[in-house]
Scaffold this active site. Structure first.
Site, PDB file in Angstrom:
ATOM      1  N   ARG A 141       1.407   7.145  -3.687  1.00  9.22           N
ATOM      2  CA  ARG A 141       0.393   8.052  -3.145  1.00  9.22           C
ATOM      3  C   ARG A 141       0.751   9.479  -3.539  1.00  9.22           C
ATOM      4  O   ARG A 141       1.937   9.842  -3.531  1.00  9.22           O
ATOM      5  CB  ARG A 141       0.407   7.906  -1.620  1.00  9.22           C
ATOM      6  CG  ARG A 141      -0.651   8.685  -0.870  1.00  9.22           C
ATOM      7  CD  ARG A 141      -1.878   7.834  -0.676  1.00  9.22           C
ATOM      8  NE  ARG A 141      -2.926   8.523   0.060  1.00  9.22           N
ATOM      9  CZ  ARG A 141      -3.143   8.382   1.364  1.00  9.22           C
ATOM     10  NH1 ARG A 141      -2.355   7.599   2.086  1.00  9.22           N
ATOM     11  NH2 ARG A 141      -4.142   9.009   1.963  1.00  9.22           N
ATOM     12  N   GLU A 162      -3.730   8.190  -6.286  1.00 16.01           N
ATOM     13  CA  GLU A 162      -2.581   7.351  -6.615  1.00 16.01           C
ATOM     14  C   GLU A 162      -2.031   7.753  -7.974  1.00 16.01           C
ATOM     15  O   GLU A 162      -2.784   7.918  -8.930  1.00 16.01           O
ATOM     16  CB  GLU A 162      -3.046   5.887  -6.675  1.00 16.01           C
ATOM     17  CG  GLU A 162      -1.934   4.887  -6.597  1.00 16.01           C
ATOM     18  CD  GLU A 162      -1.628   4.475  -5.154  1.00 16.01           C
ATOM     19  OE1 GLU A 162      -2.212   5.053  -4.218  1.00 16.01           O
ATOM     20  OE2 GLU A 162      -0.776   3.583  -4.988  1.00 16.01           O
ATOM     21  N   LYS A 197      -6.202  -1.415   5.496  1.00 12.47           N
ATOM     22  CA  LYS A 197      -5.756  -1.998   4.230  1.00 12.47           C
ATOM     23  C   LYS A 197      -5.697  -3.502   4.387  1.00 12.47           C
ATOM     24  O   LYS A 197      -5.291  -4.010   5.436  1.00 12.47           O
ATOM     25  CB  LYS A 197      -4.398  -1.428   3.818  1.00 12.47           C
ATOM     26  CG  LYS A 197      -3.303  -1.516   4.856  1.00 12.47           C
ATOM     27  CD  LYS A 197      -2.042  -0.824   4.354  1.00 12.47           C
ATOM     28  CE  LYS A 197      -0.977  -0.809   5.448  1.00 12.47           C
ATOM     29  NZ  LYS A 197       0.182   0.004   5.115  1.00 12.47           N
ATOM     30  N   LYS A 239      -6.624  -1.376  -3.477  1.00  9.18           N
ATOM     31  CA  LYS A 239      -5.403  -0.724  -2.987  1.00  9.18           C
ATOM     32  C   LYS A 239      -4.442  -0.699  -4.164  1.00  9.18           C
ATOM     33  O   LYS A 239      -3.871  -1.718  -4.532  1.00  9.18           O
ATOM     34  CB  LYS A 239      -4.817  -1.516  -1.818  1.00  9.18           C
ATOM     35  CG  LYS A 239      -3.620  -0.821  -1.204  1.00  9.18           C
ATOM     36  CD  LYS A 239      -3.023  -1.621  -0.071  1.00  9.18           C
ATOM     37  CE  LYS A 239      -1.892  -0.852   0.597  1.00  9.18           C
ATOM     38  NZ  LYS A 239      -0.968  -0.216  -0.333  1.00  9.18           N
ATOM     39  N   ARG A 256       3.969  11.218  -1.305  1.00  9.88           N
ATOM     40  CA  ARG A 256       3.798  10.925   0.113  1.00  9.88           C
ATOM     41  C   ARG A 256       5.065  11.255   0.894  1.00  9.88           C
ATOM     42  O   ARG A 256       5.015  11.555   2.081  1.00  9.88           O
ATOM     43  CB  ARG A 256       3.456   9.444   0.207  1.00  9.88           C
ATOM     44  CG  ARG A 256       3.658   8.819   1.496  1.00  9.88           C
ATOM     45  CD  ARG A 256       2.395   8.529   2.197  1.00  9.88           C
ATOM     46  NE  ARG A 256       2.706   7.492   3.155  1.00  9.88           N
ATOM     47  CZ  ARG A 256       3.474   7.687   4.211  1.00  9.88           C
ATOM     48  NH1 ARG A 256       3.976   8.860   4.448  1.00  9.88           N
ATOM     49  NH2 ARG A 256       3.730   6.695   5.027  1.00  9.88           N
TER      50      ARG A 256
END
Lengths: 551, 345
Positions: free
Chosen positions: A245, A288, A419, A240, A260
């Protein structure tokens, strides 16, 4: 306006999601499209433009009520919201008893008329003229609408509904799929009757959504019980990443990078736009944005990325010091085809091919700008936490678990993507200062500053935290703070250094701006250590040791 | 600031003390003689030798402090000689049997307001303006953000809210002593005649109100409700301490609201998670406080409870009245405290 004020009251007066959905649905079905469009934009928090400052509203209010400024300040401390304080204090005007002339006041004007004409007209006026116009407007409004108008004027309109809920309500009222409405809403919504009509039009084939990114699919915090019965091999694991994002798109219309938060961030990351140009047209990548030097094993910390965020046209030297990379983890569109319903496994295979192809075109210097998020697999669930703990040296926040057969859905839908974040770092610190919060925490001491011991037996401020205590603890601590104040600096109280709290945080970095020499990320209270005397709280040395251990 | 020595009233560790009458007003600790402004728990505490209070509050005082207390019931306006002082009780309009207490000796007169309000309230005697040289006034809602509408208007809002949900129960949280009965009396005036359900803490305080002849709709204690009874369209009045408590398990689908002056501020309602806030208080609002100070003609004002600093400064700087906050264990009714509402224990 009346309908919107009543919707606001309904939404504000319930915590039930279904009641909110019902109220929204009824509103969208009953009002003209132009009003629905404005309500949608306001509820999604996209139109928080400050037309008149809170300070100016206060000035206009006090000119009529004749109350002293210090008294207004005392009121504000109790209310915690400037627009609301003005609305309440306004009731004390001396000529209040004069019957308001409701006819022709504009109260019956629609929300769209208020937003497009009435409020901007007030904002455009100046000096006395503006003061008188605002006062005239206030005089004919009932208290609840006065609050609403002040919030719209000062850009502080907020009510407890999520974008997802508003999207669902619009979809329901128009009889559409939620995913389609979410997609149509991507990249922003400019309120107008036409825009709302387009948003709620029946689904048509070949609808052109090419100017828009796809709605992001979000993971939920891991609930191991939900997947322990499945085979670990049916899951794809990834780090992660600790960046932001993004969706990187190359279509006929050009290249775009969306955050995002649905902001177009092309200008901040020219090197990523350059890399997108080498992708074939009809490509949309999910991944990312992160700072990563070409030959480094791991990316840089979030602090490096922060230097790039919100900075239009970054200088060459900044691009050299903090080079951005796009770590791709999903392929949403390939050769112009929407892949989102295909299983992850297939999307991933195409993504890897695409990356290979891209590498052949990119020059060596820029080959590190587009990276694949490495996948991992797991044999036994019992190894999960051990694997996750390896995220720290990777400068990642934890693990992602994605079902190999998962489609790419819209928003947060539990079950497909999880996550699993690293356990936070922890230190025990002593409460030093407190300040009252705002909004629903107005008049309660809820904003705390904490200190750690230095080598000379003194406490040095180290972090602030605002969350982590429950309502009961907040009230208990509030009383304690009032009774143990040693000094007051305006709104801030210094307290006797007696209470110890365990603080949890995500990272710790050297910092020149902080007196203690470092900064922590996302600090919050994890426990009130009533069992510990202040003398046993942690020291700056232990914080430094933690930092070195992680470096 | 403390009271100057040698005055008619002193601040002792037990509370406000009148040496001439050898009596304490609303003492914080047990004393031989207590003069009680009203029966809320932060004004009437157990363990005193004798209690002087308005006769109408006798039932509530005995319910809360014990049936065996020595209580000397007095009437509004009656003049009593206690020691070297002349003492009289005057209606405060706060709750049933609430009083302001006026003391006079050596050519000096003081008025202790207790808690009071200026709005009409069908469940108690209206506030009587009284003059004195020195006034000690509360200031729980001493900010200009507080301005009350009449109880009748708010009751009409409550009624509309209740009637808007015929398919589920409505739970109205209200302080058990005073507010609950005021709401009931206002509902009666609006023609409500259907039975209202009461939480036990409210039920316990109903008899004194019925005895005093306060007209209210019929009520029934929650405990007497048969199992499985249909609750849709019913109204339950419960103290705020019962909010989210297990005792109200049958009301999970209910809409809820809180009736309190604190509900004037949106954040205060959100903090506690009430659906609706109805702004009705048994304390004076900003203009009610100013009006009462002016009408008392007092040359010196001491302010207690809540916004004492703010009100005192305003009186000094804007109204030109000698005013000081009075520090002591004057616990303002805070939104987060349910002390005044919890049943006596």
């Amino acid at each position: 306006m009346h309908a919107f004020a009543s919707l606001f009251q309904q939404l504000d007066g319930t915590s039930s999601t279904s009641a909110k959905l019902e109220a929204l649905n009824a509103y969208f079905q009953s009002v003209p499209a132009a009003d629905a469009a404005w309500a949608l934009a306001l509820l999604m928090g996209k139109r928080r433009k400050r037309l008149i400052t809170g300070r100016r509203l206060r000035e206009i209010c006090l000119a009529v009520t004749g109350l002293p400024e210090w008294l207004f300040e005392a009121c504000h401390a109790q209310v915690g919201d400037s627009a609301e304080t003005v609305a309440l204090v306004w009731q004390q005007r001396p000529d209040r008893s004069a019957t308001p002339n409701q006819a022709g006041t504009g109260l019956e004007q629609s929300l769209a008329q208020w937003m497009e004409q009435r409020l901007p007209a007030l904002a455009a006026l100046q000096g006395n003229e503006q003061a008188e116009a605002v006062q005239a407007c206030w005089r004919c409004l009932p208290a609840d609408q006065l609050l609403l108008v002040n919030k719209l004027l000062s850009g502080g309109f907020r009510v407890g509904v999520s974008t997802g809920l508003v999207t669902r309500a619009v979809a329901r009222s128009a009889g559409l799929e939620e995913a389609l409405v979410a997609h149509r809403l991507m990249g922003g919504f400019t309120p107008s009757a036409e825009a709302f009509a387009a948003l709620t039009a029946a689904a048509g084939h070949g609808e052109d959504l090419s100017a828009k990114p796809y709605p992001f699919f979000l993971a939920s915090p891991l609930e191991l019980g939900q997947l322990e019965h499945t085979s670990p091999e049916s899951w794809q694991l990834e780090w992660k990443w600790d960046g932001i994002r993004g969706q990187l798109i190359h279509r006929a219309g050009g290249c775009s990078l969306w955050s995002r938060g649905e902001e177009l961030i092309n200008e901040a990351f020219p090197e990523l736009i350059a890399l997108a140009e080498l992708l074939p047209q009809g490509t949309a990548l999910d991944g990312e944005v992160i700072v990563w030097h070409g030959d480094a094993e791991a990316p840089e910390s979030f602090a490096s990325l922060q230097r790039r965020l919100g900075r239009k046209a970054p200088s060459r030297s900044l691009q050299r010091d903090c080079p951005a990379a796009f770590v791709a983890y999903d392929l949403l569109e390939h050769q112009g085809t929407d892949l989102r319903q295909q299983p992850l496994q297939q999307r991933r295979a195409l993504l890897e091919q695409l990356h290979q192809h891209w590498l052949q075109q990119a020059d060596t210097a820029s080959s590190g700008r587009l990276r694949l998020s490495a996948t991992q697999s797991l044999q036994r669930w019992s190894e999960l936490n051990e694997r996750r703990d390896q995220a720290r040296p990777q400068r990642a926040e934890g693990l992602m678990l994605k079902a190999l057969d998962s489609p790419y859905l819209v928003g947060r839908k539990r079950g497909h993507w999880w996550k699993h974040k690293l356990e936070p770092l922890r230190l025990d610190a002593v409460l030093l200062y407190a300040q009252a919060g705002s909004g629903k925490r107005a008049n309660l001491y809820t904003d705390y500053s904490f200190g750690l011991w230095n080598g000379e037996g003194a406490l040095v401020t180290f972090a602030k935290a605002y969350s982590g205590l429950d309502d009961g603890e907040i009230r208990q601590l509030d009383r304690w703070i009032r009774a143990h104040t040693t000094e007051r600096f305006g709104p801030v109280r210094a307290v006797e250094p007696l209470q110890v709290f365990e603080l949890a945080f995500e990272g710790i970095q050297p910092s020149k701006r902080h007196k203690c020499g470092f900064a922590v990320r996302f600090p919050r209270i994890s426990r009130w250590r009533t069992d510990k005397p202040a003398s046993e709280a942690d020291s700056l040395a232990s914080a430094r040791a933690l930092m070195e251990q992680l470096a | 600031m403390p009271l100057a020595p040698g005055g008619l009233l002193q601040l002792s560790p037990e509370g406000l003390y009148c040496p001439a009458a050898q009596a304490w007003i609303d003492p914080w600790r047990p004393v031989p003689r207590a003069l009680i402004t009203h029966a809320h728990a932060d004004h009437a505490r157990p363990g005193c030798g004798e209690y002087w209070a308005i006769g109408a509050s006798e039932g509530i005082l005995r319910e809360r402090l014990g049936a065996e207390i020595t209580l000397l019931p007095v009437d509004y306006g009656q003049l009593h000689r206690i020691g070297a002082a002349r003492v009289s009780f005057h209606a405060a309009g706060h709750v049933l049997g609430s009083a302001q207490i006026r003391l006079e000796a050596g050519g000096e007169s003081w008025l202790v307001s207790g808690d009071y309000k200026r709005c009409a309230d069908p469940s108690c005697e209206p506030f009587e303006p009284v003059q004195a040289d020195v006034l000690i006034s509360e200031a729980t809602f001493g900010l200009p953000i507080y301005r009350w509408q009449s109880g009748a208007e708010i009751a009409a809002e409550i009624l509309a809210w209740w009637r808007s949900a015929p398919d589920r129960p409505s739970v109205l949280f209200a302080y058990a002593f005073g507010k609950a009965q005021r709401v009931l009396a206002e509902l009666h005036r609006l023609g409500v005649s259907d039975e209202v359900l009461l939480h036990g803490a409210v039920e316990r305080l109903m008899a004194p109100y019925r005895q005093a002849g306060v007209a209210m709709p019929p009520t029934r204690p929650l405990a007497e409700l048969e199992r499985g009874a249909d609750l849709s369209g019913r109204l339950l009045i419960a103290p705020p301490a019962a909010h989210r408590s297990r005792g109200l398990g049958r009301f999970t689908k209910a809409q809820n609201g809180f009736v309190s002056g604190w509900m004037a501020v949106r954040g205060a309602r959100h903090r506690r998670g009430y659906g609706r806030g109805f702004v009705m208080s048994d304390h004076a609002d900003w203009s009610g406080l100013l009006q009462s100070v002016r009408e008392s003609r007092a040359q010196q004002v001491y302010v207690t409870h809540g916004q004492s600093n703010v009100l005192a400064r305003y009186l000094r700087e804007v109204e030109g009245i000698n005013a000081e906050p009075l520090e002591g264990h004057f616990e303002a009714e805070r939104f987060d405290d349910e002390q005044a509402t919890a049943p006596a224990s």
